[in-house]
Scaffold this motif. Sequence first.
Motif, mmCIF file in Angstrom:
data_model
loop_
_atom_site.group_PDB
_atom_site.id
_atom_site.type_symbol
_atom_site.label_atom_id
_atom_site.label_comp_id
_atom_site.label_asym_id
_atom_site.label_seq_id
_atom_site.Cartn_x
_atom_site.Cartn_y
_atom_site.Cartn_z
ATOM 1 N N MET A 17 0.818 -1.220 0.000
ATOM 2 C CA MET A 17 0.000 0.000 0.000
ATOM 3 C C MET A 17 0.849 1.267 0.000
ATOM 4 O O MET A 17 0.457 2.286 -0.554
ATOM 5 N N LEU A 18 2.035 1.198 0.615
ATOM 6 C CA LEU A 18 2.822 2.426 0.811
ATOM 7 C C LEU A 18 3.224 3.078 -0.507
ATOM 8 O O LEU A 18 3.845 2.446 -1.354
ATOM 9 N N PRO A 19 2.882 4.371 -0.678
ATOM 10 C CA PRO A 19 3.219 5.033 -1.941
ATOM 11 C C PRO A 19 4.670 5.516 -1.974
ATOM 12 O O PRO A 19 5.169 5.910 -3.013
ATOM 13 N N PHE A 20 5.350 5.529 -0.816
ATOM 14 C CA PHE A 20 6.750 5.989 -0.781
ATOM 15 C C PHE A 20 7.448 5.322 0.397
ATOM 16 O O PHE A 20 6.826 4.685 1.234
ATOM 17 N N LYS A 21 8.768 5.503 0.437
ATOM 18 C CA LYS A 21 9.562 4.896 1.512
ATOM 19 C C LYS A 21 9.361 5.725 2.787
ATOM 20 O O LYS A 21 9.554 6.935 2.777
ATOM 21 N N PRO A 22 8.923 5.100 3.903
ATOM 22 C CA PRO A 22 8.682 5.889 5.113
ATOM 23 C C PRO A 22 9.969 6.458 5.715
ATOM 24 O O PRO A 22 11.059 5.893 5.525
ATOM 25 N N THR A 23 9.840 7.573 6.415
ATOM 26 C CA THR A 23 11.002 8.174 7.098
ATOM 27 C C THR A 23 11.297 7.362 8.356
ATOM 28 O O THR A 23 10.474 6.558 8.803
ATOM 29 N N GLY A 24 12.450 7.641 8.958
ATOM 30 C CA GLY A 24 12.824 6.962 10.206
ATOM 31 C C GLY A 24 11.777 7.190 11.288
ATOM 32 O O GLY A 24 11.392 6.269 12.024
ATOM 33 N N ALA A 25 11.289 8.440 11.372
ATOM 34 C CA ALA A 25 10.304 8.773 12.414
ATOM 35 C C ALA A 25 9.001 8.012 12.169
ATOM 36 O O ALA A 25 8.378 7.503 13.106
ATOM 37 N N GLN A 26 8.602 7.919 10.900
ATOM 38 C CA GLN A 26 7.365 7.177 10.595
ATOM 39 C C GLN A 26 7.513 5.700 10.966
ATOM 40 O O GLN A 26 6.597 5.092 11.511
ATOM 41 N N LYS A 27 8.704 5.141 10.672
ATOM 42 C CA LYS A 27 8.940 3.726 11.018
ATOM 43 C C LYS A 27 8.858 3.519 12.531
ATOM 44 O O LYS A 27 8.256 2.560 13.014
ATOM 45 N N ARG A 28 9.475 4.449 13.267
ATOM 46 C CA ARG A 28 9.482 4.335 14.737
ATOM 47 C C ARG A 28 8.042 4.384 15.283
ATOM 48 O O ARG A 28 7.639 3.579 16.111
ATOM 49 N N VAL A 29 7.269 5.321 14.732
ATOM 50 C CA VAL A 29 5.905 5.522 15.226
ATOM 51 C C VAL A 29 5.012 4.336 14.864
ATOM 52 O O VAL A 29 4.217 3.878 15.683
ATOM 53 N N GLY A 69 3.377 13.429 7.499
ATOM 54 C CA GLY A 69 2.939 12.097 7.055
ATOM 55 C C GLY A 69 2.197 11.295 8.104
ATOM 56 O O GLY A 69 2.407 10.089 8.243
ATOM 57 N N LYS A 70 1.300 11.952 8.848
ATOM 58 C CA LYS A 70 0.513 11.226 9.864
ATOM 59 C C LYS A 70 -0.518 10.312 9.201
ATOM 60 O O LYS A 70 -0.767 9.210 9.663
ATOM 61 N N THR A 71 -1.114 10.810 8.092
ATOM 62 C CA THR A 71 -2.231 10.065 7.500
ATOM 63 C C THR A 71 -1.771 8.708 6.988
ATOM 64 O O THR A 71 -2.487 7.716 7.124
ATOM 65 N N ILE A 72 -0.574 8.656 6.438
ATOM 66 C CA ILE A 72 -0.093 7.370 5.913
ATOM 67 C C ILE A 72 0.153 6.395 7.064
ATOM 68 O O ILE A 72 -0.106 5.194 6.953
ATOM 69 N N VAL A 73 0.593 6.914 8.214
ATOM 70 C CA VAL A 73 0.799 6.059 9.398
ATOM 71 C C VAL A 73 -0.553 5.509 9.857
ATOM 72 O O VAL A 73 -0.689 4.326 10.189
ATOM 73 N N ALA A 74 -1.577 6.382 9.848
ATOM 74 C CA ALA A 74 -2.918 5.937 10.233
ATOM 75 C C ALA A 74 -3.414 4.860 9.269
ATOM 76 O O ALA A 74 -4.054 3.885 9.675
ATOM 77 N N ALA A 75 -3.101 5.035 7.985
ATOM 78 C CA ALA A 75 -3.524 4.042 6.987
ATOM 79 C C ALA A 75 -2.834 2.695 7.237
ATOM 80 O O ALA A 75 -3.444 1.630 7.063
ATOM 81 N N GLU A 76 -1.564 2.728 7.676
ATOM 82 C CA GLU A 76 -0.854 1.472 7.998
ATOM 83 C C GLU A 76 -1.553 0.759 9.154
ATOM 84 O O GLU A 76 -1.747 -0.460 9.127
ATOM 85 N N ALA A 77 -1.933 1.550 10.163
ATOM 86 C CA ALA A 77 -2.644 0.962 11.309
ATOM 87 C C ALA A 77 -3.967 0.355 10.835
ATOM 88 O O ALA A 77 -4.381 -0.721 11.293
ATOM 89 N N ALA A 78 -4.635 1.051 9.894
ATOM 90 C CA ALA A 78 -5.920 0.563 9.361
ATOM 91 C C ALA A 78 -5.739 -0.796 8.686
ATOM 92 O O ALA A 78 -6.560 -1.706 8.865
#
Length: 699
Positions: free
Chosen positions: A269-281, A306-315
């Motif tokens: 699903m991910l449209p781009f490579k997540p940042t370090g902070a996104q990976k940690r969160v 990039g909060k919304t993409i993190v929320a989508a991962e949780a979804a």
Amino acid sequence: MDLTTPLTYVKGIGPARAAMLQAKGLVTVEDLLGYVPFRYEDRSNMKTIAQLAPGEMATVIADVSSAKLSGFHRRNLGLFEVRFTDASRATLAGKWFHGGYLANVLAEGMKVALFGKVEFDSYTGDLTMLHPEFEILSGDDEDGEGTLHVGRIVPIYEGVSKLTTRLLRVFTHRVLESLAPVEDQIPQYLCQRLKMPDLWTALRQIHFPPPDSDLRLFNAFRSPAQFRLIFEEFFWLECGVALKRGKARTLPGIAFEIGPRVRERVKAMLPFKPTGAQKRVIKEIADDMKAPHPMNRLLQGDVGSGKTIVAAEAAVIAIENGYQVAVLAPTEILATQHAYYFKQILSKLGYVTVLLTGSSTSREKAQLKKLVAEGLAQVAIGTHALLEKDVEFHKLGLAIIDEQHRFGVLQRLGLLEKGVHPDVLVMTATPIPRTLAMTIYGDLDVSVIDEMPPGRKPIVTKHATADQVELAYSFMKRQIDEGRQAYVVYPVIEESETQAMKAAQKMYEHLSREVFPDIPVGLMHGRLGGDEKEAVMQRFKEGLIKILVSTTVIEVGMDVSNASVMVVEQAERFGLAQLHQLRGRVGRGAAQSYCILVTEKMNDAARERIRTLVESTDGFYISEMDLKLRGPGEFFGTKQSGLPSLRVANILRDAEILEVARREAVDFIARPPSEDDLRRAVAYIRDHWQRRYGLVTVG
């Protein structure tokens, strides 16, 4: 009389005045004692008239030797003049302009206490006080109220409706005189360790400071009495938060499984490579979701992090485990943008996303509700419409709440009751200063995305006045010639989306016909239907529209990396956080981006806001400034924001006392001196604080 006595029973209040007090939230004796003075005046400089010197503030006790009203014929100001004498045989004149009403109040032979500034009247040669505070002293002064207003350090209250500071002083004094001593509720060891006075002493001193008090400490809200009451408020608040947090940890929840299939689906699903902070969160969120207790997590991240993409991962984690996801947004515009984003990235995986808002037709609503109830829609996104009783989920596992502070605690609870202890992810792009986050979200674990996607440059922000707008347009034209895109935004004042829409419509016509006749210009506003909005967004994304004229509907969720210019018209009408949000719509690609704030008329506060934005792009700094400029209540926009209505304490002024109280509260709940102490504390919070904050059982 005790703390629960209704104010109607206090001498001199009665039903009419009680109704005025009730409108301010003051119903019982305890409420009145919690309505503390906002400053103090030293009126203790007692002198005889003979000792007075021009220029000083002083208190005098004297007799009325004559009183007369003289009218100025031309303007008929009605000057009321009184001559006072005392044992020193000297005389003092008291003068009140527009003082006709005093003819029925002050009469010859009365004994009066006066407080005011002494002046020398060169015309008459008299020592004079203009508009002094005064108090008529009865012969024996049996109720001790004669010198409440003079001859001491005097408390100044904010008036309530028609009730003056003077009346509030009298009522508070009467209550303290007839109240049985109040018992301490906070643990005794805390009073000893922090050297705090007991509650009864603190209440008496905060309203009527003793004669030897340090006035500077009182006016800075740092006297021992004030410290004690501020600490106590924060202590119970933080105990409630700690209990609530502890209770959430013990509830049974969903233990989501995160195996190779789930990981593969997330990657797909991910449209781009997540940042370090996104990976940690996302790891923090995934660990929470695996645990057998409900997740309660706050996700903070600046605009564009990039909060919304993190929320989508949780979804995806929830959906792959056979559960549904609810996304609650405060406005229809935001809900529409989330729906657009989630549909785009989740449709690749074959998931169905539906949007439920107030403006859907009854027929549409019925169909969408059916999809959600039967489990055919994996993600339901919506505004308050999602909270309606007849919206039922087949199997709700994750609730994502955006900009939580715009919802009340009970609304959050309403959503959670649609599932059996679902996991909760609260998102905010308003970076919340730490003290506030601790107070409002103390029951949540916090994750912060503190890193922007790579290759982004800080946005350059410029200020232009309305007469320089042509320069802004020519700059915009140069950027478009270089292949970029731009936004032009109009303010929308909550009540009048129609006005903003008209302004945007007019601007759209002006720009597309006169300023940029050769450039495709698009229009976006809140009154467009969902499909129309999506079509405009899509055309802008694809570059078919070069300039998007819009109301603030694009505040959140628009992600067009090619857009490099944001022009905000009438920028002085926006709040700091909103301007920062709008600015975050550009700067999403590798090119340098610009934000031009165009202002018309500015007051000092607006100047300060614009200056802050030109100087900084740091969301946390901007947030602190916003909080300072507006105060906590307004910062969160609505009364029902879940922000506690503190009486004595002030989150901004008393941040360091909040830290102390929080530490002590967490320690007390984790390691109470005895089971009995803990039981008493829980009962106290339930009785006293549940009514005010919905602290322990709600949320």
